[in-house]
Design an enzyme around this catalytic site. Structure first.
Site, PDB file in Angstrom:
ATOM      1  N   ARG A   1       0.826  -1.222   0.000  1.00  0.00           N
ATOM      2  CA  ARG A   1       0.000   0.000   0.000  1.00  0.00           C
ATOM      3  C   ARG A   1       0.855   1.265   0.000  1.00  0.00           C
ATOM      4  O   ARG A   1       0.424   2.309  -0.502  1.00  0.00           O
ATOM      5  CB  ARG A   1      -0.939  -0.022   1.212  1.00  0.00           C
ATOM      6  CG  ARG A   1      -2.068   1.035   1.146  1.00  0.00           C
ATOM      7  CD  ARG A   1      -3.066   0.825   2.265  1.00  0.00           C
ATOM      8  NE  ARG A   1      -4.243   1.674   2.129  1.00  0.00           N
ATOM      9  CZ  ARG A   1      -4.557   2.671   2.972  1.00  0.00           C
ATOM     10  NH1 ARG A   1      -3.764   2.919   4.007  1.00  0.00           N
ATOM     11  NH2 ARG A   1      -5.638   3.388   2.783  1.00  0.00           N
ATOM     12  N   ILE A  18      -7.499   7.051  -1.268  1.00  0.00           N
ATOM     13  CA  ILE A  18      -7.310   5.606  -1.298  1.00  0.00           C
ATOM     14  C   ILE A  18      -8.156   5.043  -0.165  1.00  0.00           C
ATOM     15  O   ILE A  18      -8.136   5.555   0.957  1.00  0.00           O
ATOM     16  CB  ILE A  18      -5.820   5.244  -1.136  1.00  0.00           C
ATOM     17  CG1 ILE A  18      -5.609   3.727  -1.222  1.00  0.00           C
ATOM     18  CG2 ILE A  18      -5.226   5.804   0.132  1.00  0.00           C
ATOM     19  CD1 ILE A  18      -4.132   3.324  -1.226  1.00  0.00           C
ATOM     20  N   SER A  19      -8.950   4.031  -0.451  1.00  0.00           N
ATOM     21  CA  SER A  19      -9.935   3.547   0.511  1.00  0.00           C
ATOM     22  C   SER A  19      -9.298   2.892   1.735  1.00  0.00           C
ATOM     23  O   SER A  19      -8.154   2.421   1.691  1.00  0.00           O
ATOM     24  CB  SER A  19     -10.881   2.541  -0.155  1.00  0.00           C
ATOM     25  OG  SER A  19     -11.659   3.155  -1.144  1.00  0.00           O
ATOM     26  N   GLN A  20     -10.054   2.869   2.812  1.00  0.00           N
ATOM     27  CA  GLN A  20      -9.653   2.167   4.031  1.00  0.00           C
ATOM     28  C   GLN A  20      -9.414   0.690   3.716  1.00  0.00           C
ATOM     29  O   GLN A  20     -10.233   0.055   3.053  1.00  0.00           O
ATOM     30  CB  GLN A  20     -10.754   2.312   5.075  1.00  0.00           C
ATOM     31  CG  GLN A  20     -10.480   1.597   6.384  1.00  0.00           C
ATOM     32  CD  GLN A  20     -11.681   1.619   7.304  1.00  0.00           C
ATOM     33  OE1 GLN A  20     -12.761   2.077   6.925  1.00  0.00           O
ATOM     34  NE2 GLN A  20     -11.510   1.132   8.516  1.00  0.00           N
TER      35      GLN A  20
END
Length: 254
Positions: A75, A101-103
């Site tokens: 990530r 950017i998503s959880q």
């Protein structure tokens, strides 16, 4: 006698087999990847958070393959350099152009809901930095991703290529209309909120396929919705849990 952590015993993580998974992910990568331990810790945190979505997950929580993807996808490569220190926090992060950017928990949950087996053709709407596309590529045969913001699309395509994610194809365009030429799709995931489910996406979903999409008003709480297209073409849907996504942007590519 010392109890091996990968043999049955009373270790708190034994019941899910998570400890062995984390050790398996961490051991080969630790020597060359300074972020391996952070990914392992994130994987544990996300697995434990599964209790908040018990109604949407199998009784044992996330599949081992989904957790393995959390432990593998770097990530930190998908966030801006100034955000690398927070890359493995279990929360969304800004990536520029008003996008995030998503959880990681949400990425894992959306992927789990698709029930991928490894041979699927998947459509992603909203490439962003490419993290979710990379995550999907760990679970599917092919991923086609559409991004409407030109700099994000270019950067994500180059990043995914550099990191070896050759199962992902990125297209600059309006995700509302999907990617008909690459369909039909076994699964579709939408990473931005729409006030309704786009009919072109439903049309491009194969019978027997699944779609996960946040539905609701922009900049408010939405509902993460799971759609299933039955073999006879009927579509059923189920609300999973409240979420907050950036809006799905339509119109000409910019």
């Amino acid at each position: 006698m010392t109890l091996s952590p990968c043999r049955p015993g009373h270790h708190p993580l034994w019941r899910t087999g998570l400890l062995c998974l984390l050790l398996g992910v961490l051991a080969p990568a630790a020597a060359t990847d300074e972020f391996a331990r952070q990914r392992a810790q994130l994987t544990q945190e996300v697995a434990e958070q599964a209790r908040h979505a018990r109604h949407a997950l199998p009784p044992a929580g996330f599949d081992a393959a989904v957790l393995a993807a959390l432990g593998k996808v770097p990530r930190h490569e998908f966030v801006p350099p100034e955000r690398r220190a927070q890359a493995y926090a279990n929360r969304p992060l800004p990536i520029g152009h008003g996008q995030t950017i998503s959880q990681p928990f949400i990425v894992a949950l959306m992927t789990q809901l698709l029930e991928l087996k490894g041979d699927e053709n998947v459509l992603e709407i909203g490439t962003g930095s490419g993290y979710h596309a990379a995550f999907l590529a760990e679970r599917a045969r092919r991923v086609h991703s559409v991004e409407i913001i030109a700099p994000l699309a270019r950067e994500a395509e180059a990043r995914l290529r550099r990191l070896g994610y050759d199962r992902v194809e990125v297209r600059l365009g309006d995700g509302y209309y999907g990617w008909k030429e690459r369909g039909p799709f076994d699964a579709i995931v939408v990473t931005a909120a729409a006030d309704h489910v786009p009919p072109p996406l439903v049309a491009q979903l194969k019978p027997g396929g699944r779609m996960v999409i946040p539905v609701g008003a922009p900049f408010l709480t939405q509902e993460l919705v799971l759609l299933r297209k039955e073999r006879d073409g009927r579509v059923t849907q189920r609300e999973i849990l409240p979420v907050a996504f950036v809006p799905l942007t339509g119109g000409p590519a910019r």
